[in-house]
Write a protein that holds these residues in place. Structure first.
Motif, PDB file in Angstrom:
ATOM      1  N   PHE A 180       0.973  -1.108   0.055  1.00  0.00           N
ATOM      2  CA  PHE A 180       0.045  -0.343   0.293  1.00  0.00           C
ATOM      3  C   PHE A 180       1.114   0.833  -0.062  1.00  0.00           C
ATOM      4  N   ASP A 218      -3.757   2.808   4.887  1.00  0.00           N
ATOM      5  CA  ASP A 218      -4.280   2.401   3.570  1.00  0.00           C
ATOM      6  C   ASP A 218      -4.274   1.158   4.286  1.00  0.00           C
ATOM      7  N   CYS A 255      -7.658  -1.465   5.823  1.00  0.00           N
ATOM      8  CA  CYS A 255      -7.183  -2.499   4.917  1.00  0.00           C
ATOM      9  C   CYS A 255      -7.554  -3.404   6.284  1.00  0.00           C
ATOM     10  N   ALA A 310      -9.246  -5.959   0.120  1.00  0.00           N
ATOM     11  CA  ALA A 310      -8.531  -4.920  -0.288  1.00  0.00           C
ATOM     12  C   ALA A 310      -8.321  -3.744  -1.522  1.00  0.00           C
ATOM     13  N   ASP A 343     -10.715  -1.871  -2.155  1.00  0.00           N
ATOM     14  CA  ASP A 343     -10.954  -0.863  -1.332  1.00  0.00           C
ATOM     15  C   ASP A 343     -10.170   0.538  -1.195  1.00  0.00           C
ATOM     16  N   PHE A 344      -8.826   0.270  -0.838  1.00  0.00           N
ATOM     17  CA  PHE A 344      -7.460   0.680  -0.316  1.00  0.00           C
ATOM     18  C   PHE A 344      -6.145   1.428  -1.415  1.00  0.00           C
ATOM     19  N   PRO A 348      -4.408  -0.865  -3.529  1.00  0.00           N
ATOM     20  CA  PRO A 348      -3.062  -1.760  -3.373  1.00  0.00           C
ATOM     21  C   PRO A 348      -2.393  -0.876  -4.235  1.00  0.00           C
TER      22      PRO A 348
END
Lengths: 478, 478
Positions: free
Chosen positions: A240, A245, A249, A312, A314-315, A317
């Motif tokens: 990330f 983040d 996660c 993941a 959503d964050f 990667p």
């Protein structure tokens, strides 16, 4: 921790050394009693190497009966006792005092009984952590808690410190995996608590003993829960662009209801050092990396990894790399498990150990960075993120005047931060000597007084594992 | 249990009743203090209906502060206190004495915080067990321990008794699912232990409080672990021609490494009564039946049920019936859960509660049959076989002179048998009044003395929940 006050020796004990040794010699075979200074020196410290103190003597009993006789004698003589497993404590939990006798469990290392129908194993307390799994792996079972020191550390020490490990997220730490124990109290009394069956009648003080850091008695035998080995296990690496983040996660994975076997977190400094050491294939362009391992059948593993990588997304990667073979999985874990050793090649460091509610991860990571930056120190973060057990490594230069002291200040601030956000100043290393004076930040005087009363109910003269856990100031000592 | 000796009232307390009531009236609102005899009568007994005793008064506080004020006052006055949840104790754990004040938690029933990111819920201790799951089910979570009384019983009572339930095999009992508690000690001190984060520094006495049957303090708030609801769950019914075969099948399933959510055992008398009541489709021609439930995705459920039924083939099953729909599953569980009520329609019975190492199941079932047959009594066996928690129902005729006494004898013999084979005389109901005098069979005087010292460290005058847990004979009382 040079600032930690020393407990005064008990009056007359050091002076009576000769007669105390004679008394011990009558209770154990000659080979079990260590008196020569150069041999005693091997017991002067543990893995928290900052302090050294040669003990009065060292006894290595082979049976519970010997432990009982030795403790009864030392109790009558008013001599302090320091229990010792393999001496791998990172918190100074096995540090002697000059007026204490070290009682080691290293010769009590037999596997006593394996019982798969009841999913239990009974061992002497000097058995190493890894030897427990070794005794049952051919039957398809394992012992869950897996501290990094598992090759050396003993079940006695694991019970004393309530040890955890990278794979404890799913199966719990030591206290969740100990079913019974044989304990020798300071007056020599042998008590058995718990066992193979569920529950205990009356007051169940097994959980009180686990994590009590040798303050209540010496565990000489334990009945442990063994668990079925999973069909397989595989990790995914996720990188990330920010600690926030990665932290968010972790919270999202936990909040989704999935229980991975492990969620390990490493930040950029940690990734860099570990990759240089282990060539594990870690991404070097990310700020934070998660290793998330799941287990089960092949279909289950695929399903869980799919759900985790979907969460993941959503964050944002930067990289997602699912292990596709056992070789890849081994490399990924080799990097993580060699982290502390790899870090030691490039700098002096203090390994802290605290826990926080997992939801607080992003906030805590930001504040740790601020605390260290304010003192001009670097920090590498490596920890068991799934259960909120942090291991920030505060880097410093031991040759620079005041270097250690600055690192100690950072360490104390970080642990106070853990307590502030609803966490605890130890996750798996224990309080020991290292965090003794920080206990007043975790507990109110009322809380500490209650713990003190419990200690006294077991060890009225406070002879067991002196100088540890309870802050010296205000402690009522006999 | 008519033979159990009564604890003498504390001198002068009953005589000082008026001034004690006046003191309580100054501490809580009028509606929270119950003094009239006909209203106090509602608190004279619990689900172990064999004993009755109207208490001095009943207090129903609404806050921890009120509990603290009430306990501090009663401590100063030397008045005994009986904590009460919903009064569903099967062991007499909430039975008052004539000189005690009942402090009930029924008005402290708010959900305080739901936190899915940390998988926790914080509740007041008077919340019912089922309401905890109810507060999080829409989020995809549940609270694992599920005693049969879960509609009524409170978290306070669950913590006091370390309650279990049919589905605790996989997720553990109460002590495995409580993360923190707010506790009022007898002197009014309020202590918070544990919380959302892993581990505790120093002496971790949360586990000591769970299962302590109101002997150490009153829990007013608890932080509980919530778990993700599985995608689905389905049971299989398996009938066997002997108790030995069914018992050996349980041991084989456990030994294979599979962890079902539940393994319930019922023998022929139990099957017959439950089937007549619930029309659950139980086989009537078998000696013993297992209900084994597994959970997970549909593929996982199929895989696990396949492995379980394959294992069962070694034990010559007469019937194997896998549930194929939610309706079938509900019917199967309805039969099991109504067992005690159904049995009550046809006979008086005493429900025993003990645990054994699961590997001892066949032996123990044979000896239970012998113990009851020797006294001319019938027995129905219904229990949580997976974790070795037995609930033999000893049937008797209360109208026959000496009928109750014979059943009591059988009950005591069965519990002693549990202890003999390495088990425990309570699984989830607790010791209470019922098994107080049996504690000497479980523990040596040394063991009991250590428990007694712990009790005294919390409650030096022994005012909390008098008359229970510790055998009267030889008890040191203030």
């Amino acid at each position: 921790m040079s600032a930690i006050p020393k407990l005064a020796p008990r009056a007359g004990v050091v002076e009576r050394r000769a007669s105390i040794l004679a008394g011990l010699a009558a209770l154990v075979p000659p080979a079990a009693l260590i008196t020569a200074e150069d041999e005693r020196r091997a017991y002067e410290t543990d893995a928290l190497t900052a302090y050294r103190q040669i003990p009065l003597a060292v006894v290595l009993p082979e049976t519970t009966e010997e432990v009982s006789a030795v403790l009864a004698f030392l109790n009558r003589e008013g001599v302090r006792v320091v229990a010792r497993g393999a001496g791998t404590s990172l918190a100074g939990g096995a540090l002697p005092t000059e007026d204490s006798v070290v009682v080691g469990v290293s010769k009590m290392n037999r596997i006593l009984e394996v019982d798969t129908a009841n999913r239990t194993i009974r061992v002497e307390a000097g058995v190493t952590n890894l030897a427990v799994s070794g005794a049952v792996s051919h039957l398809g079972f394992f012992y869950a808690p897996d501290p990094s020191s598992q090759l050396a550390c003993t079940i006695a020490g694991n019970i004393a410190m309530n040890s955890g490990g990278a794979h404890c997220l799913k199966y719990g730490v030591t206290t969740n995996n100990v079913l019974g124990a044989k304990i020798v109290l300071m007056d020599g009394t042998v008590v058995e608590i718990g066992g193979k069956a569920l529950d205990a009648a009356g007051l169940d003080w097994l959980g009180l003993v686990v994590g009590s850091e040798g303050q209540l008695g010496l565990v000489t035998e334990a009945t442990l829960r063994i668990l079925p080995l999973a069909e397989g296990a595989r990790p995914v690496l996720m990188g990330f662009s920010s600690a926030e983040d990665a932290g968010a996660c972790v919270a999202a994975i936990i909040g989704s209801g999935i229980i991975p076997v492990a969620i390990e977190y490493m930040d950029r400094p940690a990734i860099k050092v570990c990759e240089a050491f282990a060539h594990a294939g870690y991404p070097l362009d990310v700020e934070a990396m998660l290793i998330v391992e799941v287990e089960g059948s092949e279909a289950e593993i695929e399903d869980l990894l799919g759900r985790i990588t979907a969460i993941a997304q959503d964050f944002r990667p930067q990289t997602i790399k699912v292990s596709r073979s056992e070789a890849e999985s081994l490399a990924i874990w080799k990097g993580r498990k060699s982290a502390f050793g790899a870090m030691g090649r490039i700098a002096d460091y203090m390994c802290m150990d605290g826990t926080i509610p997992t939801g607080q991860l992003p906030l805590v990571l930001r504040r740790i960075a601020e605390i260290c930056a304010a003192r001009g120190l670097e920090v590498a973060n490596i920890f068991h993120a799934g259960d909120g057990n942090l291991h920030p490594l505060v880097l410093f230069n031991a040759n620079e005047p005041g270097g250690l002291e600055k690192a100690e200040e950072c360490g104390a601030e970080i642990l106070k931060l853990c307590v502030e956000v609803g966490g605890c100043l130890t996750g798996e290393h224990g309080v020991g000597v290292e965090k003794r004076e920080l206990m007043v930040h975790q507990y109110t005087p009322v809380d500490l007084a209650q713990q003190t009363r419990l200690k006294s109910a077991f060890d009225p003269a406070w002879l067991l594992n002196p100088n540890k856990v309870f802050p010296l100031e205000g402690r009522v000592l006999s």
